[in-house]
Scaffold this active site. Structure first.
Site, PDB file in Angstrom:
ATOM      1  N   HIS A 145      -1.586  -0.010  -9.307  1.00  0.00           N
ATOM      2  CA  HIS A 145      -2.272  -0.478  -8.083  1.00  0.00           C
ATOM      3  C   HIS A 145      -2.831  -1.905  -8.257  1.00  0.00           C
ATOM      4  O   HIS A 145      -4.033  -2.139  -8.133  1.00  0.00           O
ATOM      5  CB  HIS A 145      -3.382   0.490  -7.660  1.00  0.00           C
ATOM      6  CG  HIS A 145      -3.648   0.427  -6.183  1.00  0.00           C
ATOM      7  ND1 HIS A 145      -3.933   1.532  -5.423  1.00  0.00           N
ATOM      8  CD2 HIS A 145      -3.666  -0.618  -5.308  1.00  0.00           C
ATOM      9  CE1 HIS A 145      -4.122   1.167  -4.157  1.00  0.00           C
ATOM     10  NE2 HIS A 145      -3.960  -0.148  -4.071  1.00  0.00           N
TER      11      HIS A 145
ATOM     12  N   GLU B 265      -4.449   8.537  -8.246  1.00  0.00           N
ATOM     13  CA  GLU B 265      -4.561   7.330  -9.055  1.00  0.00           C
ATOM     14  C   GLU B 265      -5.770   7.420  -9.979  1.00  0.00           C
ATOM     15  O   GLU B 265      -6.871   7.644  -9.491  1.00  0.00           O
ATOM     16  CB  GLU B 265      -4.665   6.112  -8.140  1.00  0.00           C
ATOM     17  CG  GLU B 265      -3.391   5.941  -7.302  1.00  0.00           C
ATOM     18  CD  GLU B 265      -3.371   4.697  -6.438  1.00  0.00           C
ATOM     19  OE1 GLU B 265      -4.345   3.919  -6.443  1.00  0.00           O
ATOM     20  OE2 GLU B 265      -2.357   4.495  -5.753  1.00  0.00           O
TER      21      GLU B 265
ATOM     22  N   ARG C 202       1.122   2.986   0.174  1.00  0.00           N
ATOM     23  CA  ARG C 202       0.307   4.116  -0.284  1.00  0.00           C
ATOM     24  C   ARG C 202       1.219   5.163  -0.896  1.00  0.00           C
ATOM     25  O   ARG C 202       2.302   5.457  -0.357  1.00  0.00           O
ATOM     26  CB  ARG C 202      -0.469   4.750   0.885  1.00  0.00           C
ATOM     27  CG  ARG C 202      -1.658   3.938   1.367  1.00  0.00           C
ATOM     28  CD  ARG C 202      -2.818   3.932   0.374  1.00  0.00           C
ATOM     29  NE  ARG C 202      -3.947   3.140   0.817  1.00  0.00           N
ATOM     30  CZ  ARG C 202      -4.180   1.871   0.470  1.00  0.00           C
ATOM     31  NH1 ARG C 202      -3.351   1.228  -0.326  1.00  0.00           N
ATOM     32  NH2 ARG C 202      -5.254   1.243   0.903  1.00  0.00           N
TER      33      ARG C 202
HETATM   34  P1  NAD Z   1      -0.877  -4.332   8.847  1.00  0.00           P
HETATM   35  O1  NAD Z   1      -1.775  -3.480   9.658  1.00  0.00           O
HETATM   36  O2  NAD Z   1      -0.874  -5.822   9.069  1.00  0.00           O
HETATM   37  O3  NAD Z   1       0.645  -3.822   9.003  1.00  0.00           O
HETATM   38  C1  NAD Z   1       0.994  -2.467   8.996  1.00  0.00           C
HETATM   39  C2  NAD Z   1       2.158  -2.289   9.963  1.00  0.00           C
HETATM   40  O4  NAD Z   1       2.587  -0.929   9.894  1.00  0.00           O
HETATM   41  C3  NAD Z   1       1.749  -2.555  11.420  1.00  0.00           C
HETATM   42  O5  NAD Z   1       2.575  -3.550  11.979  1.00  0.00           O
HETATM   43  C4  NAD Z   1       1.921  -1.198  12.106  1.00  0.00           C
HETATM   44  O6  NAD Z   1       2.381  -1.322  13.431  1.00  0.00           O
HETATM   45  C5  NAD Z   1       2.977  -0.561  11.215  1.00  0.00           C
HETATM   46  N1  NAD Z   1       3.005   0.893  11.358  1.00  0.00           N
HETATM   47  C6  NAD Z   1       1.965   1.753  11.539  1.00  0.00           C
HETATM   48  N2  NAD Z   1       2.409   3.020  11.648  1.00  0.00           N
HETATM   49  C7  NAD Z   1       3.763   2.961  11.548  1.00  0.00           C
HETATM   50  C8  NAD Z   1       4.786   3.936  11.576  1.00  0.00           C
HETATM   51  N3  NAD Z   1       4.514   5.237  11.783  1.00  0.00           N
HETATM   52  N4  NAD Z   1       6.063   3.522  11.420  1.00  0.00           N
HETATM   53  C9  NAD Z   1       6.360   2.215  11.257  1.00  0.00           C
HETATM   54  N5  NAD Z   1       5.418   1.234  11.200  1.00  0.00           N
HETATM   55  C10 NAD Z   1       4.149   1.609  11.350  1.00  0.00           C
HETATM   56  O7  NAD Z   1      -1.211  -4.005   7.332  1.00  0.00           O
HETATM   57  P2  NAD Z   1      -0.841  -4.855   6.038  1.00  0.00           P
HETATM   58  O8  NAD Z   1      -1.931  -5.838   5.762  1.00  0.00           O
HETATM   59  O9  NAD Z   1       0.550  -5.367   6.142  1.00  0.00           O
HETATM   60  O10 NAD Z   1      -0.951  -3.694   4.923  1.00  0.00           O
HETATM   61  C11 NAD Z   1      -0.038  -2.623   4.937  1.00  0.00           C
HETATM   62  C12 NAD Z   1      -0.517  -1.528   3.971  1.00  0.00           C
HETATM   63  O11 NAD Z   1      -0.436  -2.026   2.640  1.00  0.00           O
HETATM   64  C13 NAD Z   1      -1.987  -1.161   4.130  1.00  0.00           C
HETATM   65  O12 NAD Z   1      -2.186  -0.220   5.153  1.00  0.00           O
HETATM   66  C14 NAD Z   1      -2.336  -0.605   2.778  1.00  0.00           C
HETATM   67  O13 NAD Z   1      -2.080   0.781   2.770  1.00  0.00           O
HETATM   68  C15 NAD Z   1      -1.336  -1.281   1.839  1.00  0.00           C
HETATM   69  N6  NAD Z   1      -1.979  -2.189   0.874  1.00  0.00           N
HETATM   70  C16 NAD Z   1      -1.773  -1.990  -0.443  1.00  0.00           C
HETATM   71  C17 NAD Z   1      -2.346  -2.837  -1.376  1.00  0.00           C
HETATM   72  C18 NAD Z   1      -2.098  -2.667  -2.850  1.00  0.00           C
HETATM   73  O14 NAD Z   1      -2.939  -3.050  -3.634  1.00  0.00           O
HETATM   74  N7  NAD Z   1      -0.954  -2.150  -3.262  1.00  0.00           N
HETATM   75  C19 NAD Z   1      -3.181  -3.884  -0.948  1.00  0.00           C
HETATM   76  C20 NAD Z   1      -3.355  -4.079   0.415  1.00  0.00           C
HETATM   77  C21 NAD Z   1      -2.754  -3.226   1.333  1.00  0.00           C
END
Ligand code: NAD
Length: 290
Positions: free
Chosen positions: A264, A246, A217
């Site tokens: 994105h 965005e 993000r």
């Molecule tokens: P996920 O929930 O599987 O993994 C996120 C990880 O972040 C978890 O293991 C959690 O414990 C960790 N986390 C949370 N808070 C934290 C902190 N303060 N410090 C360190 N680690 C922390 O999610 P995911 O499927 O891997 O997706 C991750 C992120 O990617 C989503 O939340 C979303 O914002 C982003 N995303 C972006 C796109 C895109 O189009 N660019 C698409 C999908 C997801």
């Protein structure tokens, strides 16, 4: 029931959802909608929820519900869901593509060739092999990226505040990730803890000449601080798929050196759109009992 598909999905999705109700993408029919399905573009805020008095279920095709006012929706008795399982490979492949493009100067090389330049001496590449990738957040997407990086001979370390073990990365502290990584890739959700975590103070703890890849993000970084670090050479590159606003407006990143931007696109693969469709159909089957 009326199902409002507010954003773009795979072309076959309206047909697949027809067994559950009348499918429309006409936002003027928001008032009739019982189910609202969005991706990232449509922000489901209080104003939108107020215009949807019949709504009982909002599904976001994507990871996280930060584009939805969940508390307000719940106060109106509306269930909110997302499809976190679908997008991991699509996002991890984009993060990997961004990571490999920067040290290989792919964009500069292509642009310069088309301007009639032959920068064979100037564009010196570096290899990913033997370098350290530091992941912040090792959930679904971070894990997929770790597997790909290891196939390229990278050492993978990770910091995750809520994960204690990993079979694909050496878990360590946040400061160790900052201090030891040649590449830092961000994979946390946007929360009060992660908002602005990449700032002048955290960049000062990183290796001089580190690269950052952001496919999570935009607000997880302070864009001005990243732009300043690129201008001073403290950071070698910043590749990003996500922005504070965005599309970005007056973002300092757009004028900074060594920034690689995508609009994105993380979840935007043909294959992922089909997976999102499958995940949404599964949720509607459960919701309707069909
Ligand atoms: P996920 O929930 O599987 O993994 C996120 C990880 O972040 C978890 O293991 C959690 O414990 C960790 N986390 C949370 N808070 C934290 C902190 N303060 N410090 C360190 N680690 C922390 O999610 P995911 O499927 O891997 O997706 C991750 C992120 O990617 C989503 O939340 C979303 O914002 C982003 N995303 C972006 C796109 C895109 O189009 N660019 C698409 C999908 C997801």
């Amino acid at each position: 029931m009326v199902i409002l598909l507010a954003d773009a999905f795979a072309p076959d999705l309206p047909g697949r959802l027809a067994e559950f109700g009348e499918v429309t993408s006409d936002l003027a029919r928001l008032e009739e909608a019982e189910v609202i399905i969005v991706r990232s573009k449509t922000k489901v805020d209080k104003a939108m929820i107020d215009k949807a008095p019949r709504c009982k279920y909002i599904i976001r095709g994507g990871v996280g519900v930060d584009t939805i006012d969940v508390e307000y929706a719940k106060s109106k008795g509306i269930a909110v869901d997302n499809t976190p399982e679908a997008s991991s490979i699509a996002v991890a492949e984009l993060a990997f593509a961004l990571m490999i493009a920067m040290p290989n100067h792919l964009v500069a090389a292509d642009n310069s060739m088309k301007q009639g330049k032959w920068l064979k001496k100037e564009l010196e590449r570096t290899e990913l092999y033997g370098k350290t990738l530091g992941l912040i957040g090792i959930g679904r997407i971070g894990r997929e990226l770790a597997l790909r990086a290891k196939a390229f001979g990278m050492k993978v370390i990770a910091y995750d505040k809520y994960v204690a073990t990993s079979d694909v990365a050496e878990l360590t502290t946040l400061d160790e990730v900052y201090a030891n990584s040649d590449y830092i890739s961000l994979h946390t959700p946007l929360t009060d803890e992660t908002r602005g975590m990449i700032n002048a103070a955290s960049i000062a703890k990183m290796k001089k000449g580190a690269y950052i890849i952001n496919t999570c993000r935009g607000q997880v970084v302070v864009e001005q601080d990243v732009a300043d670090a690129l201008a001073s050479g403290r950071l070698a590159g910043y590749a990003t798929d996500v922005y504070h606003k965005e599309p970005p407006e007056n973002s300092p990143l757009l004028g900074a050196p060594n920034v690689l931007c995508t609009p994105h696109l993380g979840a935007s693969t043909e294959e992922n759109l089909l997976r999102l469709g499958d995940a949404i159909v599964t949720r509607l089957k459960k919701y309707t009992g069909k």
